[in-house]
Design a protein around this motif. Structure first.
Motif, PDB file in Angstrom:
ATOM      1  N   ALA A 279       0.731  -1.283  -0.094  1.00 21.57           N
ATOM      2  CA  ALA A 279      -0.029  -0.206  -0.013  1.00 21.57           C
ATOM      3  C   ALA A 279       0.738   1.199  -0.116  1.00 21.57           C
ATOM      4  CB  ALA A 279      -1.119   0.137   1.377  1.00 21.57           C
ATOM      5  N   MET A 280       1.936   1.214   0.655  1.00 26.86           N
ATOM      6  CA  MET A 280       2.879   2.488   0.492  1.00 26.86           C
ATOM      7  C   MET A 280       3.413   2.673  -0.563  1.00 26.86           C
ATOM      8  SD  MET A 280       6.648   1.770   2.654  1.00 26.86           S
ATOM      9  CE  MET A 280       7.863   1.926   1.788  1.00 26.86           C
ATOM     10  N   TYR A 281       3.614   1.683  -1.669  1.00 26.84           N
ATOM     11  CA  TYR A 281       3.885   1.909  -3.065  1.00 26.84           C
ATOM     12  C   TYR A 281       2.873   2.317  -3.983  1.00 26.84           C
ATOM     13  CZ  TYR A 281       7.839  -0.382  -0.784  1.00 26.84           C
ATOM     14  OH  TYR A 281       9.117  -0.573   0.076  1.00 26.84           O
ATOM     15  N   GLY A 282       1.469   2.633  -3.260  1.00 33.05           N
ATOM     16  CA  GLY A 282       0.286   2.746  -4.186  1.00 33.05           C
ATOM     17  C   GLY A 282      -0.422   1.830  -4.955  1.00 33.05           C
ATOM     18  N   LEU A 283      -0.174   0.440  -4.626  1.00 29.35           N
ATOM     19  CA  LEU A 283      -0.751  -0.652  -5.094  1.00 29.35           C
ATOM     20  C   LEU A 283      -1.650  -1.252  -4.088  1.00 29.35           C
ATOM     21  CD1 LEU A 283       2.044  -2.118  -7.244  1.00 29.35           C
ATOM     22  CD2 LEU A 283       0.364  -0.390  -8.058  1.00 29.35           C
ATOM     23  N   PRO A 284      -2.849  -1.990  -4.786  1.00 31.17           N
ATOM     24  CA  PRO A 284      -3.824  -2.434  -3.565  1.00 31.17           C
ATOM     25  C   PRO A 284      -3.295  -3.623  -3.317  1.00 31.17           C
ATOM     26  CG  PRO A 284      -4.610  -2.650  -6.121  1.00 31.17           C
ATOM     27  CD  PRO A 284      -3.279  -1.676  -6.225  1.00 31.17           C
ATOM     28  N   PRO A 285      -3.689  -4.185  -1.905  1.00 32.27           N
ATOM     29  CA  PRO A 285      -3.178  -5.155  -1.463  1.00 32.27           C
ATOM     30  C   PRO A 285      -4.251  -6.461  -1.692  1.00 32.27           C
ATOM     31  CG  PRO A 285      -4.182  -3.898   0.627  1.00 32.27           C
ATOM     32  CD  PRO A 285      -3.929  -3.114  -0.962  1.00 32.27           C
ATOM     33  N   ALA A 286      -5.333  -6.073  -2.047  1.00 31.81           N
ATOM     34  CA  ALA A 286      -6.720  -7.005  -2.390  1.00 31.81           C
ATOM     35  C   ALA A 286      -7.313  -6.393  -3.517  1.00 31.81           C
ATOM     36  CB  ALA A 286      -7.223  -7.393  -1.000  1.00 31.81           C
ATOM     37  N   GLU A 287      -8.227  -7.229  -4.136  1.00 34.07           N
ATOM     38  CA  GLU A 287      -9.188  -6.556  -5.409  1.00 34.07           C
ATOM     39  C   GLU A 287     -10.017  -5.679  -4.594  1.00 34.07           C
ATOM     40  OE1 GLU A 287     -10.623  -9.792  -7.463  1.00 34.07           O
ATOM     41  OE2 GLU A 287      -8.656 -10.545  -8.358  1.00 34.07           O
ATOM     42  N   ASP A 288     -10.372  -5.958  -3.675  1.00 35.93           N
ATOM     43  CA  ASP A 288     -11.568  -5.256  -2.994  1.00 35.93           C
ATOM     44  C   ASP A 288     -11.242  -3.899  -2.161  1.00 35.93           C
ATOM     45  OD1 ASP A 288     -10.576  -6.457  -0.860  1.00 35.93           O
ATOM     46  OD2 ASP A 288     -12.578  -7.293  -0.035  1.00 35.93           O
ATOM     47  N   VAL A 289     -10.015  -3.473  -2.383  1.00 32.89           N
ATOM     48  CA  VAL A 289      -9.156  -2.412  -1.583  1.00 32.89           C
ATOM     49  C   VAL A 289      -9.018  -1.384  -2.722  1.00 32.89           C
ATOM     50  CG1 VAL A 289      -7.339  -1.383  -0.376  1.00 32.89           C
ATOM     51  CG2 VAL A 289      -8.486  -3.901   0.020  1.00 32.89           C
ATOM     52  N   ASP A 290      -9.830  -0.223  -2.841  1.00 34.36           N
ATOM     53  CA  ASP A 290      -9.517   1.044  -3.520  1.00 34.36           C
ATOM     54  C   ASP A 290      -8.763   1.865  -3.010  1.00 34.36           C
ATOM     55  OD1 ASP A 290      -9.949   3.045  -5.236  1.00 34.36           O
ATOM     56  OD2 ASP A 290     -11.922   3.040  -5.374  1.00 34.36           O
ATOM     57  N   VAL A 291      -7.241   1.747  -3.422  1.00 34.42           N
ATOM     58  CA  VAL A 291      -6.329   2.698  -3.129  1.00 34.42           C
ATOM     59  C   VAL A 291      -6.620   4.147  -3.437  1.00 34.42           C
ATOM     60  CG1 VAL A 291      -4.576   0.895  -2.740  1.00 34.42           C
ATOM     61  CG2 VAL A 291      -4.936   1.945  -4.795  1.00 34.42           C
ATOM     62  N   ALA A 292      -7.163   4.304  -4.591  1.00 34.25           N
ATOM     63  CA  ALA A 292      -7.249   5.601  -5.430  1.00 34.25           C
ATOM     64  C   ALA A 292      -8.252   6.361  -4.269  1.00 34.25           C
ATOM     65  CB  ALA A 292      -7.952   5.736  -6.599  1.00 34.25           C
ATOM     66  N   ALA A 293      -9.216   5.459  -3.615  1.00 36.97           N
ATOM     67  CA  ALA A 293     -10.190   6.315  -2.924  1.00 36.97           C
ATOM     68  C   ALA A 293      -9.485   6.702  -1.642  1.00 36.97           C
ATOM     69  CB  ALA A 293     -11.469   5.339  -2.402  1.00 36.97           C
ATOM     70  N   LEU A 294      -8.463   5.791  -1.036  1.00 36.32           N
ATOM     71  CA  LEU A 294      -7.789   6.215  -0.066  1.00 36.32           C
ATOM     72  C   LEU A 294      -6.777   7.322  -0.135  1.00 36.32           C
ATOM     73  CD1 LEU A 294      -7.233   2.587   1.192  1.00 36.32           C
ATOM     74  CD2 LEU A 294      -8.879   4.191   2.323  1.00 36.32           C
ATOM     75  N   GLY A 295      -6.719   7.843  -1.269  1.00 37.63           N
ATOM     76  CA  GLY A 295      -5.591   8.992  -1.877  1.00 37.63           C
ATOM     77  C   GLY A 295      -4.324   8.458  -2.019  1.00 37.63           C
ATOM     78  N   LEU A 296      -4.217   7.258  -2.320  1.00 37.96           N
ATOM     79  CA  LEU A 296      -2.941   6.419  -2.585  1.00 37.96           C
ATOM     80  C   LEU A 296      -2.491   6.472  -4.106  1.00 37.96           C
ATOM     81  CD1 LEU A 296      -3.183   3.704   0.065  1.00 37.96           C
ATOM     82  CD2 LEU A 296      -2.372   5.752   0.476  1.00 37.96           C
ATOM     83  N   ARG A 297      -1.465   6.684  -4.171  1.00 37.23           N
ATOM     84  CA  ARG A 297      -1.134   6.490  -5.755  1.00 37.23           C
ATOM     85  C   ARG A 297       0.174   6.109  -6.041  1.00 37.23           C
ATOM     86  NH1 ARG A 297       1.000  11.939  -4.145  1.00 37.23           N
ATOM     87  NH2 ARG A 297       3.069  12.520  -5.190  1.00 37.23           N
ATOM     88  N   PRO A 298       0.459   5.115  -7.032  1.00 34.84           N
ATOM     89  CA  PRO A 298       1.327   4.417  -7.500  1.00 34.84           C
ATOM     90  C   PRO A 298       2.864   5.269  -7.636  1.00 34.84           C
ATOM     91  CG  PRO A 298      -0.125   4.045  -8.989  1.00 34.84           C
ATOM     92  CD  PRO A 298      -0.775   5.043  -8.219  1.00 34.84           C
TER      93      PRO A 298
END
Length: 359
Positions: A212-231
């Protein structure tokens, strides 16, 4: 530029800061194993610390020692050890040791240790049947000043909410047994990225944040963009050759692809030696000049071919293989889907001849 992995350090910093706010008051251990998930060990470690990470984590002692050699003096935990691992060197360097067996416990003289209980992943970790004896021995060693037990920890299987709760209860029992034996662990840690985001009850005192700290989702149902994380990684190269070919022309090894019409092919100097999965042949896309184009023909060791149709593409043009989808580029997750794997594998397999360039 021949090829490069451009690493957006501000993305790592911002991702860590956002996760830190999400999981507070739990502290954050930033996982930089496997060359910082392919992003560069030192680059990732420094950016994570700047983003507010309290500690770093690696698998191997060699990685921890590399951090020390680079002048990084933050707390570091290393947890996957060879039978002949040099714990003395780790102790001298102030590296905390994850202990997964009685044998490791006896060798951790002078160390600060985190005792790992296997709560059901069935990999490393002290087996539940051996836990009571292990914590009793650890308490004895701590009382006599041989070592210090700083943490108790485990790792989740990410096998669904029911299994996570089952493992969490086993972890609670293990912590209670450690305290009953006379230990007073400063930190309890169970959650990695997925649980830290989605299962607040697993956060305890510390969470281990990797993908997650690299901006990628740890699972299919985790929306990292919605959390404000970016690749943080953009893998790119320069077009090495361009040619116009007629319809029916075979492309790359085995001619698994033939052109359907007259078209332009662009040669990209990245292949499976650089981390492109050969299994993505015929499925993946890249971006050139802001437009996406398909990779055609077999992905080879050093290169791949892109069908750009009638677009104007020239030698030297920049090709983005994967990056931030917000820019229109394919993502590491897109390449993972094309290859039938996960984003973790895509970024961590980027080869050593691809320079990591901070951005």
């Amino acid at each position: 530029m021949m090829r490069e992995a451009r690493i957006d350090l501000s993305a790592i910093r911002d991702n860590v800061a956002k996760i830190r706010r999400l999981v507070a008051p739990a502290r954050v251990l930033a996982v930089v194993k496997a060359n910082g998930y392919g992003h560069g060990l030192e680059l990732a470690a420094r950016a994570a610390l700047e983003g507010g990470a309290d500690q770093l984590g690696v698998a191997d002692l060699a990685e921890a020692l590399q951090l020390r050699a680079a002048g990084i003096d933050a707390p570091v935990l290393a947890w996957l050890h060879a039978p002949d691992a040099d714990f003395d060197a780790a102790v001298d360097a102030g590296i905390e040791i994850g202990v997964s067996s009685r044998e490791q416990l006896e060798r951790a003289v002078g160390a600060v240790v985190h005792l790992k209980i296997d709560t059901g992943l069935s990999r490393n970790g002290i087996p539940p049947a051996d836990w009571d004896a292990a914590v009793a021995r650890a308490a004895e060693l701590e009382r006599t000043g041989v070592l210090r037990v700083r943490g108790v920890w485990s790792h989740l299987a990410n096998a669904g909410a029911r299994e996570t709760e089952r493992q969490r209860r086993r972890f609670e029992d293990a912590v209670a047994a450690a305290r009953a034996a006379g230990l007073d662990p400063e930190v309890r840690h169970l959650a990695a990225s997925e649980a830290a985001i989605a299962a607040p009850a697993t956060r305890y005192d510390l969470v281990r944040i990797g993908i997650a700290m690299y901006g990628l989702p740890p699972a299919e149902d985790v929306d990292v963009a919605a959390l404000g994380l970016r690749p943080a990684m953009e893998l790119a190269a320069s077009v090495a050759a361009v040619r116009r070919v007629p319809a029916g022309e075979g492309v790359s090894y085995g001619f698994v692809h033939r052109t359907e019409r007259e078209t332009t092919l662009a040669l990209v100097p990245l292949g499976y030696a650089d981390g492109l999965p050969r299994a993505a042949t015929g499925e993946a896309e890249v971006a050139i000049g802001g437009r996406r184009h398909p990779v055609v023909g077999r992905i080879a060791m050093d290169q791949c071919v892109v069908d750009v149709g009638d677009a104007h593409v020239a030698v030297g043009d920049r090709v983005v293989v994967w990056g931030d989808p917000a820019t229109g580029a394919p993502s590491a997750e897109d390449w993972a889907a094309a290859a039938g794997t996960i984003g973790y594998e895509i970024v961590t397999r980027v080869g050593p001849r691809v320079p990591r360039v901070p951005a």
